[in-house]
Every structure is written in C-alpha cells, then in structure tokens.
Design an enzyme around this catalytic site. Structure first.
Site, PDB file in Angstrom:
ATOM      1  N   ASP A 109       1.598  -4.056  -9.403  1.00 37.32           N
ATOM      2  CA  ASP A 109       1.433  -5.401  -9.979  1.00 37.32           C
ATOM      3  C   ASP A 109       1.836  -5.431 -11.459  1.00 37.32           C
ATOM      4  OD1 ASP A 109       0.268  -5.634  -7.518  1.00 37.32           O
ATOM      5  OD2 ASP A 109      -1.783  -5.666  -8.277  1.00 37.32           O
ATOM      6  N   SER A 120      -3.443 -12.005 -10.662  1.00 36.99           N
ATOM      7  CA  SER A 120      -3.888 -12.725 -11.859  1.00 36.99           C
ATOM      8  C   SER A 120      -4.376 -11.731 -12.913  1.00 36.99           C
ATOM      9  CB  SER A 120      -4.986 -13.726 -11.513  1.00 36.99           C
ATOM     10  OG  SER A 120      -6.033 -13.084 -10.826  1.00 36.99           O
ATOM     11  N   GLU A 122      -6.913  -1.196 -15.886  1.00 34.89           N
ATOM     12  CA  GLU A 122      -7.408  -1.716 -14.599  1.00 34.89           C
ATOM     13  C   GLU A 122      -8.260  -0.658 -13.874  1.00 34.89           C
ATOM     14  OE1 GLU A 122      -5.555  -4.630 -12.723  1.00 34.89           O
ATOM     15  OE2 GLU A 122      -6.706  -4.381 -10.889  1.00 34.89           O
ATOM     16  N   HIS A 179       0.833  -1.208   0.000  1.00 36.25           N
ATOM     17  CA  HIS A 179       0.000   0.000   0.000  1.00 36.25           C
ATOM     18  C   HIS A 179       0.870   1.262   0.000  1.00 36.25           C
ATOM     19  CE1 HIS A 179      -3.937  -1.867   0.092  1.00 36.25           C
ATOM     20  NE2 HIS A 179      -3.419  -2.769   0.885  1.00 36.25           N
ATOM     21  N   THR A 180       2.006   1.129  -0.617  1.00 37.69           N
ATOM     22  CA  THR A 180       2.903   2.277  -0.776  1.00 37.69           C
ATOM     23  C   THR A 180       2.831   2.819  -2.199  1.00 37.69           C
ATOM     24  OG1 THR A 180       4.645   0.728  -1.320  1.00 37.69           O
ATOM     25  CG2 THR A 180       4.561   1.484   0.964  1.00 37.69           C
ATOM     26  N   ASP A 181       2.392   1.988  -3.158  1.00 41.68           N
ATOM     27  CA  ASP A 181       2.538   2.418  -4.568  1.00 41.68           C
ATOM     28  C   ASP A 181       1.740   3.677  -4.876  1.00 41.68           C
ATOM     29  OD1 ASP A 181       0.142   0.936  -4.554  1.00 41.68           O
ATOM     30  OD2 ASP A 181       0.624  -0.253  -6.346  1.00 41.68           O
ATOM     31  N   GLY A 204      -4.847 -12.902  -4.724  1.00 46.98           N
ATOM     32  CA  GLY A 204      -4.007 -11.751  -4.380  1.00 46.98           C
ATOM     33  C   GLY A 204      -2.625 -11.845  -5.000  1.00 46.98           C
ATOM     34  N   LEU A 205      -2.502 -12.613  -6.088  1.00 47.41           N
ATOM     35  CA  LEU A 205      -1.192 -12.797  -6.720  1.00 47.41           C
ATOM     36  C   LEU A 205      -1.156 -12.148  -8.101  1.00 47.41           C
ATOM     37  CD1 LEU A 205      -0.696 -16.511  -5.583  1.00 47.41           C
ATOM     38  CD2 LEU A 205       0.310 -14.452  -4.573  1.00 47.41           C
ATOM     39  N   TYR A 251     -10.412  -1.290  -0.554  1.00 49.96           N
ATOM     40  CA  TYR A 251      -9.151  -0.813  -1.131  1.00 49.96           C
ATOM     41  C   TYR A 251      -9.270   0.680  -1.463  1.00 49.96           C
ATOM     42  CZ  TYR A 251      -5.032  -0.613  -4.168  1.00 49.96           C
ATOM     43  OH  TYR A 251      -3.826  -0.275  -4.738  1.00 49.96           O
TER      44      TYR A 251
HETATM   45  C1  GLA Z   1      -2.897  -4.505  -4.865  1.00 47.03           C
HETATM   46  C2  GLA Z   1      -2.816  -3.379  -5.870  1.00 47.03           C
HETATM   47  C3  GLA Z   1      -1.440  -2.745  -5.891  1.00 47.03           C
HETATM   48  C4  GLA Z   1      -0.956  -2.391  -4.494  1.00 47.03           C
HETATM   49  C5  GLA Z   1      -1.177  -3.554  -3.535  1.00 47.03           C
HETATM   50  C6  GLA Z   1      -0.862  -3.198  -2.106  1.00 47.03           C
HETATM   51  O1  GLA Z   1      -2.078  -5.555  -5.273  1.00 47.03           O
HETATM   52  O2  GLA Z   1      -3.117  -3.850  -7.164  1.00 47.03           O
HETATM   53  O3  GLA Z   1      -1.453  -1.615  -6.718  1.00 47.03           O
HETATM   54  O4  GLA Z   1      -1.578  -1.229  -4.020  1.00 47.03           O
HETATM   55  O5  GLA Z   1      -2.504  -4.044  -3.589  1.00 47.03           O
HETATM   56  O6  GLA Z   1       0.492  -2.957  -1.957  1.00 47.03           O
END
Ligand code: GLA
Length: 433
Positions: free
Chosen positions: A202, A147, A190, A49-51, A144-145, A254
C-alpha cells in the site's frame, strides 16, 4: 424490487483538497501552513497477499487522496487535527512517542502520522522537528483502499520537504529510490506504531505509482516497473465496490495468514513462499501435507490442510500476476481474447482468495458474483479482505449498469448498501502548494 441508484464517492480535486486542508489548518492553529501535501489510496489489480511473501503485486493509485496541510515547528511537539473532529487538537511529543504496547503508544489515526516521524528517526533520517498538521481525506475509511497508507505517505513527503531530507522529489518527477526509502519508514510506522503487520504494497503504491500506469512491484527486491494502464483509451473502467463490510488489519486474521505463510516457508526450507516455482508447487504441497513432514516437524500435523491452501494461493497468485503483467505489456489492444484472459486471471484470483486463502466474506463474494453476472470482464476482492472493497473491470459505458446490479443484489440480501468509486490510475504522493 426497486433499489436506490448507486452512490459514487467522488474524489476531491487537488485544489479542493488543498483548500479544505489549509482552511482547517488556519482555523485550528491560527497560522498559515508551510504547504499542503497529498497522497493517494490504492486498489490492487492482482497480486494479493503476495507482498509479505516476496511476490509480485500490481496496484494503481486512486484519485482519492489524503491532504495534509503542515507547518514545521522549532520544538519537538506535534499537534494534529482532522476534519472528522475539527474541534479537537491532539498534542504529542516526538521524544515520548513509541511503538504500540509501550508507554509512548500513539492512539488511533495519530499513529499513521506521528508514527512516520518516529520511524524516519529510527531509520537514521532524524532528528526531525515537530510540526502542526491538519488532515482532510476523501479515501473511504475502512474501505480497504489504504486510507492509512495515504496518511503515512502524505506525512512522509511533507516531512521530507520541511525537514529537507531530499528523498521524494516532486510528484511529476519523483525520485523513486528516495521514495523507496520513505516506503520503508512508512511500513515501519504501520507495523510498529500502529501495530498492523502489513506487507508494504500500500505504501509503495501511494509513493511510487504514476498516473496512467499500474505499478509492477517486486516485493522481494523492492524493484518496480511502470506498466501502461490506460483504461479509458480501451473503452474500459475499473469499478470499485466498497462493500461497507467491516474491515480491520489490526485484528488477528491478517496476522494469522501471514504467520501461516511464514510457517509453511520454514517447513519447506525456503526463505519466502515466492521462492517456490509454480512447476514445483505440487511437490511442495505434498510435503506440507505429510503428517510429520520429511524433517520431522510435529507442527505440520495440526494444520496441514490450512498450510497447503495458503501456500497454493500465494504461489498461484504470483504466477497469475506475472501473466497479467505480461498481457498488459504485449502490444495488442486490451480487447477481445486478451481482455478475456485478463478478466479470467482476476476471477481466478478472487476464487483462490475465497477458497484457499479464506479471506473473502459474503459481501465481497456477492459483489463479485453480481458484477460478473452483469457483464464485468473480471471481478475480484482487492486489498487485505475480510470486508473492504472489490473491483470489477467493465466496459466504460456499462459501469453504471454493473453498479446497479450490485445494489440490487445487496438489497435482496439485506446487506448495507455499497458505495462505488471510479478507479483512474493517478499520480503518487507529492506537494501541492
Ligand atoms: C493489505 C496490506 C498489504 C497487502 C494486502 C493484501 O492491504 O496492507 O500489505 O498484504 O493487504 O495483498
């Protein structure tokens, strides 16, 4: 109590993936594809959650990939088929598709593929031709990978190739600047077409990682550094625990976290929370905690505590990421006190995500606790949270025992059995055949 053995989700080999996607293509479209392109899912080692706050992240690409067999068309039609529903072909029109909430809205996974074509055109890289595409993926869905980012990235490199955009370069010799442009369009797809307000880590991982390396990603500048990350040489493994707990980034949580960060930044008079130096954190937190704020923002009152916690997570997480990268870069082997420090940073990251960012869940907390208890050097949730996956840094020869301990803990808690993956830092998106 006896529990079933841990189930590992294997990755298709590139040959298997290419073969399966080509076969599906032939079956659905009665023609040969122009080629097969693939792109990996990811796990993030730290920097969560830094991006979207302009901070640092440190993902690796997984061997688990989306495979897309694709053939360019002469018109503007897009036809899509997936191995999950091989009998149904979806047909779209590049002149009709549009963002979520508009008449051209694109449904379910089609958004991640057709959305990229739409976004590339909006980003000035069109016009593109239509295409037929067949998808086979071994990135667990909803785990959460990433996809969905894998789908977007596979589409981006495929269209880059068949429409001769000249941006990606081959996976073995990637054009990083060109790929950074493709990342922008994938994120746009996205955000706007799929409607998930995610931050870009991602897609960067899927397009810009390298085998054997972690990607130090500066999300403010878009600059990357490749950090050597050869776990097996250090006798280590990165165990991924897919909790099977439901996870969706399109739902409100989110977006609510992201909105809270933006609000805190506004109130503190900074562009992004990454602008706050760790040494100045306390001063900033006390400003957020003031009922009306120094500039008279009435909005501070309602959720001051929430904004304090979210801000504290982001600023400390960026600092932890910086410190972990520095550790990986120093020349000592990844063992002894250095390994302990890496593990402690991962643990602190999870605790901060659980307590301050409040984006963990009972299944993630239990996976992390059981892995630590069974001897993991460090364990944390990875990705957006609210379900999805956790990672544990373990000795290679104890990966199975740690996985077993998680299976037992889940059975005792009556949770759905988790699945496991071995996260080997792998190659980025590219063409296979
Ligand atoms: C998801 C989002 C990313 C990022 C992470 C948390 O994967 O797609 O952009 O914010 O959560 O680090």
């Amino acid at each position: 109590m006896s529990s079933a053995a841990p189930v590992f989700t294997p990755a298709l080999t590139p040959q298997e993936g290419a073969r399966a996607a080509s076969a599906l293509f032939r079956e659905a479209f009665d023609a040969e594809p122009d080629g097969v392109w693939c792109a990996p899912g990811r796990v993030n080692i730290i920097g969560e959650h830094t991006d979207y706050n302009g901070g640092l992240a440190l993902p690796i690409a997984l061997p688990h990939r989306a495979y897309l067999a694709l053939r360019r068309r002469e018109d503007r039609t897009v036809r899509l088929v997936s191995s999950l529903t091989p009998q149904s072909i979806d047909t779209l029109d590049l002149d009709v598709i549009g963002p979520k909430g508009t008449p051209g809205e694109v449904r379910h996974w089609n958004a991640y593929i057709a959305g990229v074509a739409w976004a590339l055109e909006r980003d000035g890289l069109g016009p593109l031709s239509g295409f037929d595409a067949a998808l086979v993926s071994c990135v667990p869905l909803g785990g959460g990978l990433s996809s969905s980012a894998a789908l977007e990235s596979a589409t981006a490199v495929a269209l880059d190739d068949v429409d001769a955009l000249g941006l990606a370069g081959p996976a073995e010799a990637p054009d990083d600047a060109g790929r950074a442009r493709l990342v922008t369009s994938c994120v746009r797809a996205e955000n706007e077409v799929a409607g998930a307000p995610t931050g870009g880590m991602d897609q960067s991982a899927s397009l810009r990682c390298r085998a054997g390396h972690a990607l130090e990603l500066d999300c403010r500048t878009g600059e990357v550094e490749q950090v050597p990350f050869d776990l097996s040489a250090a006798g280590l493994a990165l165990l991924v625990i897919d909790t099977k707990a439901e996870h969706s980034l399109v739902d409100g949580q989110y977006g609510a976290r992201r909105a809270a960060c933006e609000k805190a930044a506004r109130m503190l008079g900074v562009d992004l929370l990454a602008d706050i130096a760790p040494d100045d954190l306390e001063t900033h937190l006390s400003r957020l905690a003031e009922p009306a704020g120094p500039t008279g923002h009435g909005e501070a009152e309602a959720d001051a505590d929430e904004l304090v916690k979210r801000t504290r997570h982001v600023v400390t997480e960026i600092d932890r990421t910086r410190r972990l990268v520095a550790l990986l870069r120093d020349s000592r082997p990844l063992a002894g006190p250095k390994l302990e420090e890496v593990g402690a940073l991962m643990n602190a990251s999870h605790d901060s995500l659980r307590d301050d960012y409040e984006c963990s869940c009972p299944e993630l907390d239990m996976a992390v606790a059981a892995a630590r208890k069974a001897g993991a050097h460090g364990a944390r949730m990875t990705g957006g949270g609210f379900g999805g996956s956790a990672i544990a840094l373990v000795d290679a020869d104890s990966a199975d025992a740690v996985a077993r301990a998680v299976v037992v803990a889940y059975a005792e808690a009556d949770f759905t059995a988790p699945a496991f993956l071995n996260a080997i830092p792998s190659a980025p998106a590219g063409r296979l055949s």
